[in-house]
Design a protein around this motif. Structure first.
Motif, PDB file in Angstrom:
ATOM      1  N   VAL A 210      -4.332   2.612   1.653  1.00 30.92           N
ATOM      2  CA  VAL A 210      -5.528   2.252   0.897  1.00 30.92           C
ATOM      3  C   VAL A 210      -6.172   1.038   1.570  1.00 30.92           C
ATOM      4  CG1 VAL A 210      -4.627   3.088  -1.314  1.00 30.92           C
ATOM      5  CG2 VAL A 210      -4.350   0.692  -0.686  1.00 30.92           C
ATOM      6  N   GLY A 211      -7.481   0.919   1.402  1.00 30.30           N
ATOM      7  CA  GLY A 211      -8.165  -0.217   1.991  1.00 30.30           C
ATOM      8  C   GLY A 211      -8.677  -1.198   0.962  1.00 30.30           C
ATOM      9  N   SER A 212      -8.477  -0.884  -0.321  1.00 26.16           N
ATOM     10  CA  SER A 212      -9.073  -1.731  -1.349  1.00 26.16           C
ATOM     11  C   SER A 212      -8.351  -1.531  -2.679  1.00 26.16           C
ATOM     12  CB  SER A 212     -10.552  -1.358  -1.546  1.00 26.16           C
ATOM     13  OG  SER A 212     -10.651  -0.025  -2.039  1.00 26.16           O
ATOM     14  N   ILE A 213      -8.629  -2.441  -3.597  1.00 30.48           N
ATOM     15  CA  ILE A 213      -8.095  -2.321  -4.955  1.00 30.48           C
ATOM     16  C   ILE A 213      -8.599  -1.031  -5.592  1.00 30.48           C
ATOM     17  CG2 ILE A 213      -8.179  -3.336  -7.272  1.00 30.48           C
ATOM     18  CD1 ILE A 213      -8.303  -6.090  -5.906  1.00 30.48           C
ATOM     19  N   GLU A 214      -9.866  -0.712  -5.384  1.00 25.91           N
ATOM     20  CA  GLU A 214     -10.427   0.504  -5.982  1.00 25.91           C
ATOM     21  C   GLU A 214      -9.688   1.753  -5.497  1.00 25.91           C
ATOM     22  OE1 GLU A 214     -14.578   1.036  -5.306  1.00 25.91           O
ATOM     23  OE2 GLU A 214     -14.692   2.868  -6.520  1.00 25.91           O
ATOM     24  N   GLY A 215      -9.324   1.769  -4.225  1.00 23.77           N
ATOM     25  CA  GLY A 215      -8.580   2.912  -3.690  1.00 23.77           C
ATOM     26  C   GLY A 215      -7.236   3.073  -4.383  1.00 23.77           C
ATOM     27  N   ALA A 216      -6.531   1.952  -4.574  1.00 28.55           N
ATOM     28  CA  ALA A 216      -5.231   2.023  -5.253  1.00 28.55           C
ATOM     29  C   ALA A 216      -5.407   2.470  -6.696  1.00 28.55           C
ATOM     30  CB  ALA A 216      -4.538   0.661  -5.185  1.00 28.55           C
ATOM     31  N   GLU A 217      -6.468   1.985  -7.339  1.00 25.83           N
ATOM     32  CA  GLU A 217      -6.701   2.367  -8.737  1.00 25.83           C
ATOM     33  C   GLU A 217      -7.027   3.854  -8.865  1.00 25.83           C
ATOM     34  OE1 GLU A 217      -8.210  -1.927 -10.529  1.00 25.83           O
ATOM     35  OE2 GLU A 217      -9.695  -0.494  -9.807  1.00 25.83           O
ATOM     36  N   LEU A 218      -7.779   4.381  -7.893  1.00 26.68           N
ATOM     37  CA  LEU A 218      -8.068   5.820  -7.927  1.00 26.68           C
ATOM     38  C   LEU A 218      -6.784   6.631  -7.798  1.00 26.68           C
ATOM     39  CD1 LEU A 218     -11.281   5.986  -5.692  1.00 26.68           C
ATOM     40  CD2 LEU A 218     -11.133   6.472  -8.143  1.00 26.68           C
TER      41      LEU A 218
END
Ligand code: SF4
Length: 206
Positions: free
Chosen positions: A65-73
């Motif tokens: 993942v490259g971001s918090i949003e990616g991990a949250e998805l």
């Protein structure tokens, strides 16, 4: 590199990290049948052929993942996977310094890929268990590395020929008291080649 990893890299070329994560989420939600619309009841269950019932899911195999949003998805996809009867969801990440452990949610077991033994404690302070690539294991038993008091457990795929579904250390154990070690040149490295690919590559693909 195995051909399917090269195909994944070619497929990701030209897309943003978040684009690739969204595609991964679609693939998870669509696996074994259409999941349905967000917020609706699942329409198909995951095959119950895993070691503990539902099939286990290793996220993305290569990339990160490259971001918090990616991990949250992905946290949402893992929650839906489990809701459909799926087994454990697990992965490794290099982005442990910038993506809080909480962003991955409770349904993903995620280990921080650290480069140096000194970073094991830093990863733990961020809430992550750690995995580290070492030149080789001194034996099949746990050992310590200079710079860390945390015992390193040699990956049993390398030392005992076990599969991840059998071992399950990275899948569903509380590893905060130990770190997993992968030997870069040791016996059995072929069995964990895909894990090493992800542990060793620093570029963020997803
Ligand atoms: S076999 Fe190795 S990579 Fe797989 S779960 Fe066990 S420690 Fe982790």
């Amino acid at each position: 590199m195995r051909p399917h990893l090269a195909r994944l890299d070619r497929g990701a070329a030209g897309h943003s990290a978040l684009d690739v994560i969204r595609e991964e989420v679609r693939a998870i939600d669509g696996a074994f049948g259409v999941y349905g619309r967000p917020g609706k009841q699942p329409t198909r269950r995951i095959p119950q052929d895993g070691a503990r019932g539902g099939r286990d899911l290793r996220l993305h195999v290569a990339g990160d993942v490259g971001s918090i949003e990616g991990a949250e998805l992905l946290a949402g996809a893992a929650k839906r996977w489990r809701a459909r009867g799926g087994g454990s969801v697990w992965t490794f990440t290099h982005t442990w310094r910038t993506v809080p452990r909480a962003a991955w949610g409770p349904d993903i077991s995620v280990l921080a890929s650290v480069e140096r033994a000194e970073e094991i404690a830093s990863a733990r302070r961020q809430g992550y268990a750690a995995a580290i690539v070492v030149p080789e294991h001194p034996s099949s038993r746990a050992y310590r590395l200079p710079g860390s008091i945390t015992p390193i457990v040699p990956c049993p795929a390398e030392t005992k020929g076990r599969t991840c579904a059998e071992c399950r250390l990275c899948l569903d154990r509380d590893l905060m008291g130990v770190a997993i070690g992968f030997a870069a040149h040791g016996h059995g490295v072929a069995q964990v080649k895909e894990t090493l690919v992800q542990l060793g590559r620093r570029e963020v693909r997803a």
